[in-house]
Design a protein around this motif. Structure first.
Motif, mmCIF file in Angstrom:
data_model
loop_
_atom_site.group_PDB
_atom_site.id
_atom_site.type_symbol
_atom_site.label_atom_id
_atom_site.label_comp_id
_atom_site.label_asym_id
_atom_site.label_seq_id
_atom_site.Cartn_x
_atom_site.Cartn_y
_atom_site.Cartn_z
ATOM 1 N N LEU A 14 0.831 -1.205 0.000
ATOM 2 C CA LEU A 14 0.000 0.000 0.000
ATOM 3 C C LEU A 14 0.865 1.254 0.000
ATOM 4 C CD1 LEU A 14 -2.821 -1.052 2.491
ATOM 5 C CD2 LEU A 14 -2.883 -1.030 -0.017
ATOM 6 N N ARG A 15 1.977 1.211 0.712
ATOM 7 C CA ARG A 15 2.903 2.348 0.748
ATOM 8 C C ARG A 15 3.497 2.600 -0.644
ATOM 9 N NH1 ARG A 15 5.412 0.613 5.329
ATOM 10 N NH2 ARG A 15 7.110 -0.230 4.119
ATOM 11 N N GLN A 16 3.893 1.540 -1.328
ATOM 12 C CA GLN A 16 4.461 1.669 -2.670
ATOM 13 C C GLN A 16 3.407 2.157 -3.669
ATOM 14 O OE1 GLN A 16 6.044 -2.294 -3.215
ATOM 15 N NE2 GLN A 16 8.109 -1.601 -2.723
ATOM 16 N N GLN A 17 2.187 1.677 -3.539
ATOM 17 C CA GLN A 17 1.115 2.144 -4.423
ATOM 18 C C GLN A 17 0.855 3.631 -4.212
ATOM 19 O OE1 GLN A 17 -2.105 -0.563 -3.521
ATOM 20 N NE2 GLN A 17 -1.395 -2.080 -5.015
ATOM 21 N N GLU A 18 0.857 4.058 -2.964
ATOM 22 C CA GLU A 18 0.645 5.476 -2.676
ATOM 23 C C GLU A 18 1.807 6.315 -3.201
ATOM 24 O OE1 GLU A 18 -1.121 8.914 -1.842
ATOM 25 O OE2 GLU A 18 -2.056 6.939 -1.897
ATOM 26 N N ALA A 19 3.019 5.809 -3.113
ATOM 27 C CA ALA A 19 4.190 6.521 -3.651
ATOM 28 C C ALA A 19 4.043 6.683 -5.170
ATOM 29 C CB ALA A 19 5.468 5.778 -3.306
ATOM 30 N N PHE A 20 3.541 5.661 -5.842
ATOM 31 C CA PHE A 20 3.283 5.753 -7.287
ATOM 32 C C PHE A 20 2.272 6.860 -7.566
ATOM 33 C CE2 PHE A 20 0.134 4.653 -10.539
ATOM 34 C CZ PHE A 20 0.915 4.783 -11.675
ATOM 35 N N LEU A 52 4.829 -4.782 -8.298
ATOM 36 C CA LEU A 52 3.505 -4.220 -8.007
ATOM 37 C C LEU A 52 2.551 -4.341 -9.186
ATOM 38 C CD1 LEU A 52 4.195 -0.876 -6.120
ATOM 39 C CD2 LEU A 52 3.344 -3.013 -5.184
ATOM 40 N N ILE A 53 3.119 -4.462 -10.394
ATOM 41 C CA ILE A 53 2.283 -4.469 -11.599
ATOM 42 C C ILE A 53 2.411 -5.759 -12.388
ATOM 43 C CG2 ILE A 53 2.073 -1.981 -11.863
ATOM 44 C CD1 ILE A 53 4.463 -2.086 -13.796
ATOM 45 N N GLU A 60 -4.708 -6.932 -10.340
ATOM 46 C CA GLU A 60 -5.577 -6.506 -11.445
ATOM 47 C C GLU A 60 -6.112 -5.079 -11.279
ATOM 48 O OE1 GLU A 60 -9.745 -7.912 -13.489
ATOM 49 O OE2 GLU A 60 -8.497 -9.425 -12.524
ATOM 50 N N ALA A 61 -6.646 -4.743 -10.135
ATOM 51 C CA ALA A 61 -7.221 -3.406 -9.923
ATOM 52 C C ALA A 61 -6.139 -2.328 -9.983
ATOM 53 C CB ALA A 61 -7.958 -3.340 -8.588
ATOM 54 N N PHE A 62 -4.985 -2.610 -9.379
ATOM 55 C CA PHE A 62 -3.918 -1.612 -9.402
ATOM 56 C C PHE A 62 -3.354 -1.447 -10.809
ATOM 57 C CE2 PHE A 62 0.521 -0.176 -8.645
ATOM 58 C CZ PHE A 62 0.208 1.078 -8.145
ATOM 59 N N ARG A 63 -3.242 -2.521 -11.573
ATOM 60 C CA ARG A 63 -2.750 -2.437 -12.957
ATOM 61 C C ARG A 63 -3.683 -1.554 -13.786
ATOM 62 N NH1 ARG A 63 0.376 -6.005 -15.375
ATOM 63 N NH2 ARG A 63 -1.153 -6.674 -16.908
ATOM 64 N N ARG A 64 -4.980 -1.701 -13.606
ATOM 65 C CA ARG A 64 -5.932 -0.837 -14.307
ATOM 66 C C ARG A 64 -5.723 0.611 -13.890
ATOM 67 N NH1 ARG A 64 -9.611 2.326 -13.544
ATOM 68 N NH2 ARG A 64 -11.362 2.710 -14.888
ATOM 69 N N GLU A 65 -5.521 0.835 -12.582
ATOM 70 C CA GLU A 65 -5.275 2.183 -12.089
ATOM 71 C C GLU A 65 -4.004 2.776 -12.700
ATOM 72 O OE1 GLU A 65 -4.214 4.644 -8.003
ATOM 73 O OE2 GLU A 65 -4.941 2.579 -7.806
ATOM 74 N N VAL A 66 -2.946 1.966 -12.841
ATOM 75 C CA VAL A 66 -1.699 2.446 -13.437
ATOM 76 C C VAL A 66 -1.958 2.944 -14.858
ATOM 77 C CG1 VAL A 66 0.573 1.706 -14.304
ATOM 78 C CG2 VAL A 66 -0.144 1.090 -11.982
ATOM 79 N N VAL A 67 -2.691 2.171 -15.648
ATOM 80 C CA VAL A 67 -2.989 2.571 -17.025
ATOM 81 C C VAL A 67 -3.811 3.862 -17.030
ATOM 82 C CG1 VAL A 67 -4.183 1.905 -19.158
ATOM 83 C CG2 VAL A 67 -2.788 0.220 -17.926
ATOM 84 N N GLN A 68 -4.844 3.943 -16.190
ATOM 85 C CA GLN A 68 -5.677 5.144 -16.151
ATOM 86 C C GLN A 68 -4.852 6.361 -15.720
ATOM 87 O OE1 GLN A 68 -9.358 5.388 -16.897
ATOM 88 N NE2 GLN A 68 -8.336 7.338 -17.259
ATOM 89 N N ARG A 69 -3.998 6.204 -14.725
ATOM 90 C CA ARG A 69 -3.180 7.328 -14.262
ATOM 91 C C ARG A 69 -2.170 7.767 -15.317
ATOM 92 N NH1 ARG A 69 -3.412 9.249 -8.992
ATOM 93 N NH2 ARG A 69 -4.843 8.064 -7.699
#
Length: 188
Positions: A14-20, A52-53, A60-69
């Motif tokens: 979660l910390r790494q996702q927030e850093a992204f 993370l990806i 899956e949900a975070f990978r979609r978020e990466v593409v959207q961001r």
């Protein structure tokens, strides 16, 4: 009820996702320096750890978020182009399924840009080089539609399905490269 130190410690994922997320917010204000505007392009790789990806149900949900961001950040960069940089065309380039090669790009050279542009008619086939070969074809489906990713107004998608063979590893890789790019008219 007593809370232990273990229960209050933040989850490293979660910390790494927030850093992204924070880094992508910072990159929304990025634009290449004026002394680079005569080059072919300037790109920044997606700022996220490969683990993370990595493809899998838990990511899956975070990978979609990466593409959207990536796409949203490209739109923010395009909207805030500095004066004198109108000839630059902004894009999010998405490598799927691995995502690690994904980039935010500003293309300054029209010839180089055409190989990525959504309006380009692509000719498919196989190209050889001393270390192997790569072949291309149309993707089976639109990745952005499959992921439920929204393209901002003024951006268009394009995709290509690639199969690449490397003699060094004696391995064949299959992946897709997608672009969400500004649809502006170019002067140069």
């Amino acid at each position: 009820m007593t809370v232990t130190a273990l229960e209050t410690r933040p989850d490293p994922v979660l910390r790494q996702q927030e850093a992204f997320r924070q880094e992508m917010s910072r990159l929304a204000g990025w634009f290449p320096a004026p002394d680079t505007w005569q080059q072919e392009h300037q790109c920044l790789r997606v700022p996220v750890a490969a683990d993370l990806i990595a493809p899998g149900p838990e990511t899956e949900a975070f990978r979609r978020e990466v593409v959207q961001r990536l796409i949203d950040t490209a739109a923010a960069i395009a909207a805030a182009k500095p004066e004198g940089a109108a000839h630059g065309r902004v894009a999010a380039v998405v490598d799927w399924p691995m995502l690690t090669g994904s980039e935010l790009c500003v293309f300054f050279d029209r010839g180089y840009e055409r190989s990525f542009a959504p309006e380009t008619d692509r000719k498919h086939g196989r190209t050889y080089w001393p270390g192997g070969w790569v072949s291309s074809q149309e993707p089976e489906a639109n990745l952005f539609d499959q992921l439920g990713v929204t393209l901002p107004e003024g951006f268009a998608p394009a995709g290509i399905a690639l199969t690449e063979y490397s003699k060094d590893t004696d391995h064949t890789y299959r992946y897709e490269r997608w672009v969400a790019m500004e649809t502006l008219e170019r002067i140069a």
